[in-house]
Design an enzyme around this catalytic site. Structure first.
Site, short mmCIF file in Angstrom:
data_model
loop_
_atom_site.label_atom_id
_atom_site.label_comp_id
_atom_site.label_asym_id
_atom_site.label_seq_id
_atom_site.Cartn_x
_atom_site.Cartn_y
_atom_site.Cartn_z
N ASP A 389 16.15 2.41 0.57
CA ASP A 389 15.12 2.96 -0.30
C ASP A 389 13.75 2.79 0.34
O ASP A 389 12.97 3.72 0.44
CB ASP A 389 15.17 2.27 -1.68
CG ASP A 389 15.26 0.74 -1.57
OD1 ASP A 389 15.45 0.22 -0.45
OD2 ASP A 389 15.13 0.07 -2.60
N ASP A 392 10.03 -2.49 4.17
CA ASP A 392 8.74 -3.13 3.91
C ASP A 392 8.39 -4.04 5.09
O ASP A 392 7.89 -3.58 6.11
CB ASP A 392 8.90 -3.89 2.59
CG ASP A 392 7.61 -4.48 2.09
OD1 ASP A 392 6.55 -4.07 2.54
OD2 ASP A 392 7.67 -5.38 1.22
N PHE A 441 2.66 -1.44 -4.32
CA PHE A 441 4.01 -1.64 -4.81
C PHE A 441 4.43 -0.39 -5.58
O PHE A 441 3.66 0.13 -6.38
CB PHE A 441 4.05 -2.87 -5.72
CG PHE A 441 5.45 -3.36 -5.95
CD1 PHE A 441 6.06 -4.18 -5.04
CD2 PHE A 441 6.14 -2.97 -7.09
CE1 PHE A 441 7.36 -4.62 -5.24
CE2 PHE A 441 7.45 -3.40 -7.30
CZ PHE A 441 8.05 -4.23 -6.36
#
Ligand code: IMP
Ligand code: MG
Length: 471
Positions: A389, A392, A441
């Site tokens: 997904d 990071d 975020f």
């Protein structure tokens, strides 16, 4: 047009304007003010009309952002098509047009003639190597632009690029608005228009306020009736007129719309009642249900339509790259679920899927990966694509890749929907990337905040204070 100035005078005037413009770009005034100063400085130095247009996010439409010394009717010509209006500018080249009336590169030659425009110079405004708009200079007499004129306008276009890149850098941190939006200052005629603009902003749908006036009736050469729709949505190529409840107004507007459709059959326009906003937004996958579920979301970053388009592009590429190789697609943890489900249904070659879940061991002197649910398939000699997904820091992905590599696959690649590049601690090549995101975020479309929001049909930014995100 350059009036009677001697070359020396022009030079002094141009330098004075350039100093003003540089000071403005270096200051902390708004992007709109900077672009206005650039356009005014160009117009005054060259004693000409000047405008600045910017590409919308589809890169197909040019939206007017600033102008100086150009007649209103010419400015109201509306949105330009990037491939029909001085199209070479959008490939990064300069365009010089000697006679607008006889040049095919002009989208609205009749309007140019009516405004008395004869010669035009177009110079691209760039963002790195990609054109993002252009500065256009218009003269009322036939004029041969000199190298000096052209260089001056190129300098102004470079200053516009700097102003745009400054606002791009500030975009996510401060204003959350794209440069295209910042470059316009809008005064709405009524509160329902303002509300629709706010909703469109929330859903990250590009809009322009009142960009075009359509002539509806003439008496001889004179226009006797005009209609200016409230909004234009470049992404849908659609004009919107917002209505209030008053039936008398609705009837009048309906008549105008009928006339407009007859006279301009290519123009798509809808009359939108406040209660119908939801229907419009549903086209973007942000229907009424999404609206309810979007509680706690401060804005949509990628609508489901944008995600769908991106997934199609990635799936097409994977189908080409892996033709005849029957890959295994592996999802890790839970966040991949929406992405992988959509992706595999767009891939046109045979494939297998599998998944694994992991957790971290924090030992006394090192931490390592613990597999809590392993793959069912044997991936030795198989072509493996890990579906993520979001990448990071890269820590999860790198440890998963190390683990998979030890099982001797024929090849190992990564496909991630989001790449939060700025956060990377351990880097690894990403073979397929959907969107590069900033440090914010994000949630939705599989991504969670404390297991919440995974079922949103879009990717959004939660309205959670920053300190809470650090828990
Ligand atoms: P990494 O090891 O730091 O690359 O961690 C990646 C994982 O962190 C993802 O698979 C997500 O579960 C989570 N993550 C990182 N950024 C976000 C975000 O913006 N929203 C939701 N989850 C995120
Ligand atoms: Mg994850």
């Amino acid at each position: 047009m350059i009036l009677s100035s001697t070359k020396e005078k022009l030079c002094n005037k141009a330098i004075r304007r350039a100093v003003e413009v540089v000071a403005s770009v270096n200051s902390n005034v708004s992007l709109k003010e900077k672009l206005d100063t650039i356009v005014r400085g160009t117009a005054r130095s060259l004693a000409s009309g000047t405008s600045l247009v910017l590409l919308d996010t589809t890169k197909k439409k040019l939206i007017h952002s600033s102008s100086w010394a150009l007649p209103q009717p010419y400015l109201r010509k509306g949105i330009l098509d990037a491939d029909k209006s001085l199209s070479e500018v959008i490939t990064g080249q300069r365009v010089v047009i000697a006679d607008a009336a006889r040049d095919k590169r002009i989208q609205y030659p009749d309007l140019a003639a009516r405004a008395g425009i004869v010669s035009i110079l177009g110079v691209p405004v760039m963002s790195g190597l990609s054109p993002v708009g252009s500065i256009r200079v218009y003269t009322k007499q036939r004029y041969d632009f000199t190298n000096q004129d052209i260089n001056f306008v190129v300098t102004m276009a470079n200053l516009a690029s700097i102003a745009l890149s400054q606002s791009q850098q500030n975009q996510d941190v401060e204003t959350h608005t794209s440069p295209l939006r910042q470059a316009r200052s809008v005064t709405f005629a009524n509160p329902s228009e303002k509300e629709l603009a706010r909703i469109l902003d929330f859903y990250n749908i590009e809009w322009v306020y009142e960009p075009r006036s359509f002539a509806l009736s003439h008496e001889g050469n004179k226009i006797t009736e005009m209609f200016t729709p409230d909004f234009y949505l470049p992404g849908l190529d659609l004009y919107i007129e917002v209505t209030t409840l008053k039936q008398s107004l609705v009837t009048k507007k309906n008549r105008k719309l009928r006339l407009l459709r007859q006279l301009y059959p290519d123009v798509k326009i809808m009359l939108l009642h406040k209660s119908e906003y939801a229907n419009l937004l549903a086209r973007y996958g942000c229907g009424p249900l999404a609206h309810v579920r979007a509680r706690g979301i401060s804005r949509v970053l990628y609508s489901s339509a944008q995600i769908e388009e991106k997934v199609q592009i990635l799936a097409k590429q994977i189908s080409i790259d892996y033709a005849g190789r029957h890959p295994v697609m592996i999802g890790v943890q839970r966040g991949f679920i929406c992405f992988m489900a959509d992706l595999i249904r767009q891939i046109t070659i045979p494939l297998d899927i599998d998944l694994m879940t992991i957790s971290y061991y924090s030992g006394s002197n090192h931490s390592s990966l613990k597999i809590t649910k392993d793959l069912d398939l044997n991936i030795a000699n198989r072509h493996v694509i890990v579906v993520e997904d979001i990448v990071d820091t890269g820590m999860t992905l790198v440890s998963v890749l190390n683990n998979l590599q030890s099982r001797n696959p024929a090849s190992l690649a990564v496909c991630t929907l989001l790449d939060k590049r700025m956060h990377r601690i351990v880097d690894t090549p990403l073979d397929y990337v959907g969107f590069v995101v900033s440090e914010e975020f994000v949630v939705g479309y599989g991504l969670d905040y404390k297991e919440e929001y995974r079922n949103l049909p879009f990717i959004g930014v939660p309205a959670i204070e920053k300190h809470r995100l650090k828990d």
